[in-house]
Motif scaffolding. Structure first.
Motif, mmCIF file in Angstrom:
data_model
loop_
_atom_site.group_PDB
_atom_site.id
_atom_site.type_symbol
_atom_site.label_atom_id
_atom_site.label_comp_id
_atom_site.label_asym_id
_atom_site.label_seq_id
_atom_site.Cartn_x
_atom_site.Cartn_y
_atom_site.Cartn_z
ATOM 1 N N SER A 349 0.619 -0.874 0.060
ATOM 2 C CA SER A 349 -0.043 0.018 -0.330
ATOM 3 C C SER A 349 1.226 1.456 0.315
ATOM 4 N N ALA A 350 1.652 1.330 0.632
ATOM 5 C CA ALA A 350 3.107 2.114 0.569
ATOM 6 C C ALA A 350 3.236 2.506 -0.953
ATOM 7 N N LEU A 351 3.925 1.488 -1.421
ATOM 8 C CA LEU A 351 4.693 1.736 -2.684
ATOM 9 C C LEU A 351 3.158 2.665 -3.453
ATOM 10 N N GLU A 352 2.191 1.582 -2.971
ATOM 11 C CA GLU A 352 1.390 2.609 -4.562
ATOM 12 C C GLU A 352 0.759 4.036 -4.141
ATOM 13 N N GLY A 353 0.765 4.316 -3.465
ATOM 14 C CA GLY A 353 0.371 5.184 -2.463
ATOM 15 C C GLY A 353 2.621 6.967 -3.169
ATOM 16 N N LEU A 354 3.392 5.884 -3.194
ATOM 17 C CA LEU A 354 4.583 6.345 -4.123
ATOM 18 C C LEU A 354 4.152 6.792 -5.042
ATOM 19 N N ARG A 355 3.529 5.927 -6.114
ATOM 20 C CA ARG A 355 2.989 6.315 -7.600
ATOM 21 C C ARG A 355 2.415 7.616 -7.686
ATOM 22 N N LEU A 356 3.944 8.903 -7.956
ATOM 23 C CA LEU A 356 3.082 10.005 -7.952
ATOM 24 C C LEU A 356 3.864 10.023 -9.170
#
Length: 934
Positions: A349-356
């Protein structure tokens, strides 16, 4: 990089349940670990200044420190300049935080610009009402399907059932539970064993239902001790009642009245304990089963027979022994898997949040909030029981804290930053970030700024400053994001390798040619490069000294600061993983005894018992609400601590301790008004009413001949302290019990009690019934299906079909149905649990909690007195409040989901306004957190 919608999840692989899908890395994560960073560094770096470390926006809460921490020990040189971002006021930060939503607002042509120290935030009204469908989760936004849709839904449910039953970890646990039950059932069909077990041999199968094998070894041992202890206490209480009724002369004629008095006292006391001490659930259920059997079964006899003790104890112990044996031998799970799943899901989930950059997604924020809650829940469950795994509780505690800090910092990062956008001189910008088509209709009222200093569209100087900042920080920020993504991916792979759960990670899909230490070096190199670029901007002639008129620049700085802060949290996480991996005992199996405080453990239990007990959503909500209220009350009830100057004048804080007798009496009487006493009253009432036929001579014979006391035991199983059920639950549980009783009678009547045929009938029926009991979201209906089949089929087998299988089926089945109806109807009519009512209370309480939190942040972190800076305790307390409020939002969402399944007798219930209000509260909370960080 395109920011599309969520990707289609892959099918569930083997060993994972639908609730625990294998989380894949996002496509943007390229874990190329073969190369090393081109830049090296050391403690002798010539960099003496880090503008990020000195920035006044560094969050006390997220960093975990009271004062800013520096990445190096160098001092600020005399020629160094302070970061220009220090001049931005909090109202400008809040002003820009709302910029993403200005398109939804109707300002009526009026704007307001203030340059004060701290002004209250003003939220403009929305232009149009939000989409009602957006406030309801996909599961709850369902309509009544037509007949073809019903068929498709049934096919989908059947498909999910088969997939979950044969290809998931939950399916394996259900199979283990079923195996233990079938073993006991087959033993009861063997004539020699059945004769040894006695006329009530079915207690072996019921013992399996209380402590089935689909759980960890630690939870199985815990349940074994509790069930045996509870059954022993129940038999002791029942034997005492029976002995007194036989030995006391004047009471011999009215022995039933004495037994009834013992039952009332037992039900009331145990009701209080069941609603308070959740950990003792299995013990209290076993105690009730033993007491009702001892006092009610064969009560028409003149003297009680002491062989009743053996007829209950022997099959009960056999069932517990079979459960323990199956649990230890068949695919044993010694603990640690739930922690591994929680860590893996949180990292993905944190990796998905870093999709910027990406579009702002409320669903992603809710998922990150859920991961914070799941991490804490998994860690508590691990500490509450005996575990045999490679994880050490101390390491998991630190790992959980660092990962939660990473997720909290990540949630403060702007998902749609302008740093990576191209500067366009043709797009004029207003202070609020919204463009105006007609200047004549635009009226801006600025109460602090002179007219000759009003903000105009982007000038050449502003464009030059934007180009400078984007050119300087764009590439380092992108490299920093990529380095953090690679670090989180490597942490996931390394942690799963340490714990022995490599299948949970995606290491088989990515080639790892370098160690996590090399990735750590790359992350440090990216952080240093970013800091160097940030320092190069300090004092640059193109940057303005005051930023109140340059919101575009402030918005960029609002993005890079939380991003850089997140990098610190990711680095701490990587360091912890490296320490765990480099330990000589990293992969060694450890036996960890329960380490959770025993006082707290009495109010919690393991995941399987929480599921089997039913009412998980309501239980989690009320427990979270109590913890949150207790935490906030402890802060608001504290007396004011005077400053050092006041203490010199003789003023001191006086703490009021409620030790008076009157207060203690009020506390006890007030507690008696709570749900615990109400549940005890209802439990005593329903057991008393259902056991009344024992007191009457006219009904005592048929009551015992037809085992009418199963109505009391069924009501004992069905009663719940929080969620008693509604009309839908009544229908489902009644149908399940009826089908079980009919199938049990048919199993005996099909071949006149042939044990082989009965074994086949049990195998066919109990597979879906046990799956519904141990795995589905409706455990109590599954329990009734298993209970009715066991009682009817084995009673007919023990009685050799006398008087007939049909009569045994309908009498025992009717007794079970009566117990179900009595429990559900009583809970439904007297002090019921209504989700929509609790939702209103929850939203009201959340408003109050947010107001208390808002005032606390202002008092302790913004308007504090000189010399009274926030302490470490304040920071720790603030983090705890943040975590509890986030968990409360998760529980309120779950409670909101329950309202969509309730049946109303008077008019429909529209959940849309409540969903909109929850969204507004959650958005205000996020603004509050960001204001605090600023």
């Amino acid at each position: 990089m395109a920011s599309g919608g969520p990707e289609t999840p892959p099918p569930h692989p083997a060993g994972l349940s639908p609730e625990e899908p294998r989380r894949r890395f996002p496509k943007h994560v390229q874990l190329d670990l073969s190369s090393r960073p081109d830049r090296t560094w050391g403690s002798g770096s010539s960099i003496q200044l880090r503008s990020y470390s000195q920035s006044p926006f560094r969050s006390y809460r997220s960093s975990g420190a009271v004062t800013p921490t520096y990445r190096q020990s160098g001092a600020v040189t005399p020629n160094s300049h302070w970061s220009p971002r220090a001049s931005v006021s909090s109202i400008n930060l809040q002003h820009l935080l709302e910029k993403l939503e200005l398109d939804q607002y109707d300002t009526y042509g009026v704007e307001e610009h203030r340059d004060g120290f701290f002004d209250a935030s003003f939220f403009r009204p929305l232009q149009s009402a939000p989409n009602p469908e957006a406030t309801i989760t996909p599961q709850s936004n369902t309509q009544r399907p037509y007949f073809p849709k019903v068929i498709n839904a049934c096919a989908s449910v059947l498909k999910d059932f088969l997939q979950a039953a044969f290809w998931t970890h939950q399916g394996v646990n259900a199979a283990k539970s079923l195996l233990a039950y079938l073993i006991c059932y087959y033993l009861c069909l063997i004539p020699t064993v059945q004769k040894w077990l006695g006329n009530y041999s079915y207690f072996a199968t019921i013992s399996v239902l209380l402590n089935h094998s689909g759980r960890t070894i630690g939870a199985q041992l815990d349940g074994l001790v509790l069930c045996i202890l509870g059954a022993s206490v129940g038999m002791g209480w029942g034997c005492m009642a029976l002995e007194l009724s036989d030995r006391i002369g004047p009471l011999k004629d009215r022995r039933e009245g004495l037994l009834e008095a013992f039952l009332i006292i037992f039900a009331a006391v145990v009701g209080l304990l069941r609603s308070t001490l959740v950990r003792l659930y299995q013990a209290l259920m076993s105690a009730g089963l033993a007491v009702f059997f001892m006092c009610l079964a064969d009560s028409d006899q003149e003297h009680w027979d002491k062989k009743k003790i053996r007829e209950f104890a022997v099959p009960f112990l056999v069932g517990q022994a079979v459960c323990l044996t199956v649990n230890v031998i068949v695919f044993p799970e010694a603990g640690g898997r739930e922690v591994a799943v929680a860590l893996h899901n949180a990292l993905i989930s944190a990796l998905e949040g870093l999709r910027l950059p990406r579009e702002p997604s409320p669903e992603m924020r809710r998922d990150l909030n859920m991961q914070l809650v799941n991490l804490s829940e998994a860690f508590r469950d691990m500490r509450m029981e005996l575990t045999i795994s490679r994880w050490a509780p101390f390491d998991i505690s630190q790992l959980r804290n660092t990962l939660q800090a990473t997720i909290r910092d990540l949630m403060a990062v702007d998902p749609a930053p302008t740093l990576f956008e191209t500067v366009s001189p043709l797009a004029p910008s207003s202070p609020s970030g919204s463009s105006r088509g007609d200047d004549s209709e635009h009226i801006a009222i600025d109460i602090d700024t002179p007219a000759n200093e009003r903000i105009d569209p982007l000038s050449e100087a502003q464009l030059s400053a934007l180009e400078l900042v984007k050119k300087t920080l764009g590439d380092p920020a992108r490299k920093l994001i990529d380095a953090m993504s690679q670090s989180l991916a490597a942490c996931d792979v390394e942690l799963m390798n340490i714990g022995g759960y490599r299948k949970l990670s995606i290491s088989s899909h990515i080639t790892c040619n370098a160690s996590i230490k090399a990735i750590h070096q790359r992350l440090n190199a990216s952080m240093i490069a970013f800091d160097e670029a940030d320092i190069s901007l300090i004092g640059h002639p193109l940057l303005p000294r005051m930023y109140s008129k340059h919101p575009e620049l402030v918005q960029i700085f609002l993005f890079v600061h939380p991003l850089r802060q997140t990098a610190d949290s990711v680095e701490a996480l990587v360091k912890k993983v490296i320490d765990m991996a480099s330990s000589p005992k990293a992969t060694r199996v450890k036996i960890c005894l329960p380490s959770y405080p025993w006082k707290k453990s009495l109010y919690r239990t393991n995941p399987q018992v929480r599921h089997d007990r039913g009412g998980v959503t309501a239980n989690c909500y009320f427990r979270s609400k109590e913890e949150c209220d207790r935490l906030l009350d402890s802060g608001t009830s504290q007396s004011h601590s005077a400053s050092a100057l006041d203490k010199t004048k003789g003023f001191s804080a006086i703490e009021v301790e409620h030790t008076t007798t009157r207060y203690q009496v009020w506390k006890v009487t007030h507690r008696l008004q709570g749900f615990e006493a109400r549940f005890a009253i209802k439990l005593a009432a329903v057991t008393t009413l259902l056991s009344l036929p024992v007191l009457l001579d006219s009904s005592q014979k048929w009551y015992n001949r037809n085992s009418g006391w199963w109505a009391v035991i069924t009501a004992w199983f069905m009663m719940h302290p929080r969620v008693g059920g509604n009309a839908q639950d009544l229908i489902v549980r009644t149908v399940a019990a009826t089908i079980g009783a009919a199938w049990g009678g048919l199993a005996y009547a099909a071949s006149h009690g042939n044990p082989y045929v009965m074994a086949v009938f049990a195998t066919i029926y109990m597979f879906p019934a046990f799956y519904r009991f141990t795995t589905s979201l409706h455990p109590r209906s599954g329990l009734m299906a298993c209970l009715s089949f066991s009682v009817v089929s084995l009673t007919a087998y023990n009685c050799h079909g006398f008087p007939s299988a049909a009569q045994i089926a309908w009498t025992r089945g009717l007794a079970i149905v009566v117990g179900i109806c009595a429990a559900v109807v009583l809970n439904w009519c007297i002090w019921p649990f209504v989700a929509r009512h609790e939702l209103r209370k929850a939203i009201s309480a959340m408003m109050l909690n947010l107001a208390i939190t808002y005032s606390g942040i202002v008092a302790r972190f913004i308007y504090h007195e000189e010399g009274m800076n926030p302490t470490g305790e304040d920071v720790e307390r603030s983090s705890m409040i943040d975590e509890k409020l986030r968990e409360m939002f998760v529980r309120i969402r779950e409670l909101f989901e329950m309202t969509t399944h309730e049946i109303r007798l008077r008019g429909p219930f529209n959940p849309t306004p409540y969903g909109v209000l929850i969204d507004c509260l959650e958005r205000f909370f996020e603004h509050l957190v960001q204001e605090h960080c600023a």
